[in-house]
Design a protein around this motif. Structure first.
Motif, PDB file in Angstrom:
ATOM      1  N   UNK A 144      25.995  42.051  34.142  1.00  0.00           N
ATOM      2  CA  UNK A 144      27.188  42.376  33.157  1.00  0.00           C
ATOM      3  C   UNK A 144      28.469  41.959  34.039  1.00  0.00           C
ATOM      4  N   UNK A 145      28.452  42.017  35.364  1.00  0.00           N
ATOM      5  CA  UNK A 145      29.607  41.639  36.002  1.00  0.00           C
ATOM      6  C   UNK A 145      29.318  41.477  37.556  1.00  0.00           C
ATOM      7  N   UNK A 212      39.612  38.315  43.172  1.00  0.00           N
ATOM      8  CA  UNK A 212      40.774  38.718  43.509  1.00  0.00           C
ATOM      9  C   UNK A 212      41.800  37.504  42.996  1.00  0.00           C
ATOM     10  N   UNK A 213      43.093  37.444  43.456  1.00  0.00           N
ATOM     11  CA  UNK A 213      43.984  36.320  42.801  1.00  0.00           C
ATOM     12  C   UNK A 213      44.080  35.295  43.952  1.00  0.00           C
ATOM     13  N   UNK A 214      43.133  35.018  44.714  1.00  0.00           N
ATOM     14  CA  UNK A 214      43.234  34.234  45.540  1.00  0.00           C
ATOM     15  C   UNK A 214      43.409  32.521  45.285  1.00  0.00           C
ATOM     16  N   UNK A 224      36.500  26.515  34.434  1.00  0.00           N
ATOM     17  CA  UNK A 224      35.013  26.173  34.885  1.00  0.00           C
ATOM     18  C   UNK A 224      34.020  27.243  34.159  1.00  0.00           C
ATOM     19  N   UNK A 225      34.543  28.414  34.502  1.00  0.00           N
ATOM     20  CA  UNK A 225      33.726  29.658  34.225  1.00  0.00           C
ATOM     21  C   UNK A 225      33.437  29.718  32.722  1.00  0.00           C
ATOM     22  N   UNK A 226      34.825  29.680  31.962  1.00  0.00           N
ATOM     23  CA  UNK A 226      34.769  29.676  30.639  1.00  0.00           C
ATOM     24  C   UNK A 226      34.115  28.728  29.987  1.00  0.00           C
ATOM     25  N   UNK A 232      35.982  35.463  33.088  1.00  0.00           N
ATOM     26  CA  UNK A 232      36.424  35.628  34.591  1.00  0.00           C
ATOM     27  C   UNK A 232      37.706  36.581  34.207  1.00  0.00           C
ATOM     28  N   UNK A 233      37.475  37.689  35.048  1.00  0.00           N
ATOM     29  CA  UNK A 233      38.654  38.494  35.254  1.00  0.00           C
ATOM     30  C   UNK A 233      39.445  38.527  36.503  1.00  0.00           C
TER      31      UNK A 233
END
Length: 310
Positions: A144-145, A212-214, A224-226, A232-233
């Motif tokens: 799921x995640x 994270x926001x790195x 790429x994930x989409x 992607x969150x």
């Protein structure tokens, strides 16, 4: 209790005996004066008459025979796990039950550690309490995640110009299965390479990735994930606790894996990945996990496959 304290208490008891003989002339009156029972007075007197002043010293209250005492080899295993891995009492009890078929309570382990002065970890290893507590959550479905993060690795035993390594980690929120890979760079191209590698190591499909926001998880990584059909969150800035499972797993890496590599020279990324693969297999298939009630991540995956609502 020190020998000096034992001698002081013995002299006090001798004074009680002399008080009955030289001052009050009455045992009952002396006992009332000092607040002791007559049975205690006569016990002291018998011991003094038989052994002198040494007979009035405190004696060990330990039983003469302890058939249920923890054996020396089990105590040795407990102390080894504590010193080698800094495990707590609960984790030590899990390991002994799983790998040595030894049933011992968490409190029993703690008492042994307390007796030898190992009940407190070194300051660098202690859990830092926080004023704010967060509720632990867990996804109910494997895949799921995934939580993904990067850990910078200090050079191991290298001299001269030292190479930098970065450990990319993905951990399944439900089962705690992990995928590890070391790279000499930390950028979006490397992150995309890692996320393409992850599905080949997991026995289930990935629905969403949390990071994270790195800078390595920037727009190129996001799209790429989409394109792969994976969500992607990103967590809220400056809140690493929201990626708590992967952050905690990195702490486990430091305590149980990298600390044991001290003194070894690892100057090749392939050798590094070989070591990481051994550790990944141990973590996924053999290491009991405290948050999973002593199960390994793979055992939790099998349990979820048989009973998704467990």
């Amino acid at each position: 209790m020190t020998e000096r304290e034992l001698a002081r208490r013995a002299r006090h008891r001798l004074a009680v005996l002399r008080h009955a003989e030289e001052v009050s002339g009455n045992v009952a009156a002396t006992c009332r004066y000092y607040g002791i029972s007559r049975q205690c007075f006569y016990t002291w007197r018998r011991r003094y008459e038989a052994e002198g002043l040494d007979g009035l010293k405190d004696r060990s209250s330990a039983p003469h025979h302890t058939p249920h005492a923890t054996t020396a080899d089990v105590v040795e295993k407990i102390l080894w796990l504590r010193r080698q891995y800094h495990f707590g009492p609960a984790k030590i009890a899990m390991y002994l039950h799983r790998y040595h078929d030894v049933a011992i309570s968490t409190s029993g382990v703690w008492r042994i550690l307390k007796k030898v002065g190992l009940n407190r970890l070194p300051a660098s290893q202690r859990y830092k309490r926080r004023s704010i507590r967060w509720k632990r959550y867990e996804k109910q479905r494997p895949g799921h995640q995934l939580q993904v993060d990067v850990k910078f690795i200090e050079p191991l035993g290298q001299s001269g110009r030292k190479k930098r390594y970065y450990q990319y980690t993905a951990i399944d929120d439900c089962t705690r299965l992990r995928v590890l890979r070391a790279y000499p760079r930390n950028d979006q191209k490397t992150a995309i390479q890692f996320i393409d590698y992850v599905p080949s190591k997991l026995p289930f499909a990935v629905e969403q990735v949390q990071t994270d926001n790195g800078q390595e998880f920037g727009q190129a990584f996001h799209w790429h994930l989409l394109d792969k059909g994976i969500g992607h969150v990103r967590i809220k800035p400056r809140t690493p606790r929201l990626n708590g499972k992967v952050e905690r797993s990195h702490r486990i890496d430091s305590e149980e894996f990298y600390r044991l590599l001290e003194g070894q020279v690892i100057d090749d990324v392939n050798l590094f990945n070989s070591k990481l693969q051994e550790w990944e297999d141990y973590y996924n298939y053999h290491r009991p996990h405290g948050a999973l009630a002593g199960q390994t991540p793979y055992e939790r995956l099998r349990q979820k496959a048989q009973d998704p609502l467990s």
